[in-house]
Write a protein that holds these residues in place. Structure first.
Motif, mmCIF file in Angstrom:
data_model
loop_
_atom_site.group_PDB
_atom_site.id
_atom_site.type_symbol
_atom_site.label_atom_id
_atom_site.label_comp_id
_atom_site.label_asym_id
_atom_site.label_seq_id
_atom_site.Cartn_x
_atom_site.Cartn_y
_atom_site.Cartn_z
ATOM 1 N N GLY A 137 -53.276 11.946 -69.839
ATOM 2 C CA GLY A 137 -52.128 11.144 -70.220
ATOM 3 C C GLY A 137 -50.925 11.381 -69.323
ATOM 4 N N LEU A 138 -49.768 11.021 -69.843
ATOM 5 C CA LEU A 138 -48.516 11.174 -69.107
ATOM 6 C C LEU A 138 -48.178 12.656 -69.011
ATOM 7 N N LEU A 139 -48.030 13.135 -67.777
ATOM 8 C CA LEU A 139 -47.771 14.554 -67.546
ATOM 9 C C LEU A 139 -46.299 14.856 -67.346
ATOM 10 N N TYR A 140 -45.661 14.039 -66.518
ATOM 11 C CA TYR A 140 -44.322 14.407 -66.076
ATOM 12 C C TYR A 140 -43.514 13.147 -65.778
ATOM 13 N N PRO A 141 -42.758 12.661 -66.750
ATOM 14 C CA PRO A 141 -41.916 11.494 -66.476
ATOM 15 C C PRO A 141 -40.570 11.919 -65.882
ATOM 16 N N THR A 142 -40.138 11.224 -64.856
ATOM 17 C CA THR A 142 -38.815 11.434 -64.282
ATOM 18 C C THR A 142 -38.112 10.087 -64.270
ATOM 19 N N ASP B 4 -37.501 8.429 -61.655
ATOM 20 C CA ASP B 4 -38.079 7.626 -60.578
ATOM 21 C C ASP B 4 -39.575 7.374 -60.747
ATOM 22 N N TYR B 5 -40.303 8.338 -61.309
ATOM 23 C CA TYR B 5 -41.759 8.255 -61.367
ATOM 24 C C TYR B 5 -42.288 8.627 -62.747
ATOM 25 N N LYS B 6 -43.506 8.136 -62.998
ATOM 26 C CA LYS B 6 -44.297 8.598 -64.134
ATOM 27 C C LYS B 6 -45.581 9.146 -63.536
ATOM 28 N N VAL B 7 -45.942 10.357 -63.923
ATOM 29 C CA VAL B 7 -47.119 11.016 -63.362
ATOM 30 C C VAL B 7 -48.165 11.171 -64.461
ATOM 31 N N TYR B 8 -49.368 10.672 -64.165
ATOM 32 C CA TYR B 8 -50.480 10.741 -65.100
ATOM 33 C C TYR B 8 -51.548 11.659 -64.525
ATOM 34 N N GLY B 9 -52.328 12.307 -65.404
ATOM 35 C CA GLY B 9 -53.317 13.258 -64.938
ATOM 36 C C GLY B 9 -54.693 13.052 -65.528
ATOM 37 N N TYR B 10 -55.672 13.583 -64.802
ATOM 38 C CA TYR B 10 -57.079 13.471 -65.170
ATOM 39 C C TYR B 10 -57.785 14.682 -64.580
ATOM 40 N N VAL B 11 -58.686 15.297 -65.331
ATOM 41 C CA VAL B 11 -59.437 16.453 -64.847
ATOM 42 C C VAL B 11 -60.909 16.207 -65.129
ATOM 43 N N THR B 12 -61.741 16.409 -64.108
ATOM 44 C CA THR B 12 -63.179 16.217 -64.283
ATOM 45 C C THR B 12 -63.775 17.447 -64.954
ATOM 46 N N ASN B 13 -65.044 17.344 -65.331
ATOM 47 C CA ASN B 13 -65.726 18.483 -65.939
ATOM 48 C C ASN B 13 -65.844 19.656 -64.987
ATOM 49 N N SER B 14 -65.824 19.361 -63.687
ATOM 50 C CA SER B 14 -65.907 20.427 -62.685
ATOM 51 C C SER B 14 -64.523 20.869 -62.212
ATOM 52 N N LYS B 15 -63.493 20.548 -62.969
ATOM 53 C CA LYS B 15 -62.109 20.990 -62.744
ATOM 54 C C LYS B 15 -61.445 20.379 -61.500
ATOM 55 N N VAL B 16 -61.941 19.218 -61.048
ATOM 56 C CA VAL B 16 -61.252 18.483 -59.988
ATOM 57 C C VAL B 16 -60.125 17.715 -60.655
#
Length: 118
Positions: free
Chosen positions: A47-52, A54-66
């Motif tokens: 989901g939304l990680l870090y709104p500023t 200027d930007y909205k930062v979204y994140g995703y992590v795979t099962n292998s931690k990528v």
């Protein structure tokens, strides 16, 4: 007299760099708070990680931690959460296809001639 490439950055680039690194800290925090029981059932989309401003930062992590991070301009209000989730799913599938390619050398840049993002 030579100038260090890091010193040649513009303030907006430094701010962007800071935003991405800060959001990676949030990703690590979210991963570490999920218990071992949740690891198997863990939602890949963070989901939304870090709104500023200027930007909205979204994140995703795979099962292998990528970790994948998408940065969107805050003024872009047309993107919905399910669209961001879909982008991450497509990015994850494309990444998996590249990693499974026997001709790909790990560490080489991943480039696509089909879709170039601005």
């Amino acid at each position: 007299m030579s100038v260090c490439p890091a010193m040649d950055w513009r303030p907006s680039e430094l701010k962007f760099h800071y935003t991405v690194h800060t959001s990676l800290d949030v990703v690590e925090e979210k991963i570490s708070t999920a218990g071992k029981a949740m690891a198997e059932q863990r939602e890949l989309y963070l989901g939304l990680l870090y709104p500023t401003e200027d930007y909205k930062v979204y994140g995703y992590v795979t099962n292998s931690k990528v970790k994948f991070v998408i940065v969107v301009d805050s003024s872009n209000t047309s993107l919905r959460d399910n669209e961001i989730r879909s982008m991450f799913r497509k990015l994850h599938n494309s990444f998996t296809d590249v990693m499974c390619n026997p001709f790909y050398n790990p560490g080489d840049p991943i480039q696509s001639s089909v879709s170039q993002m601005p």
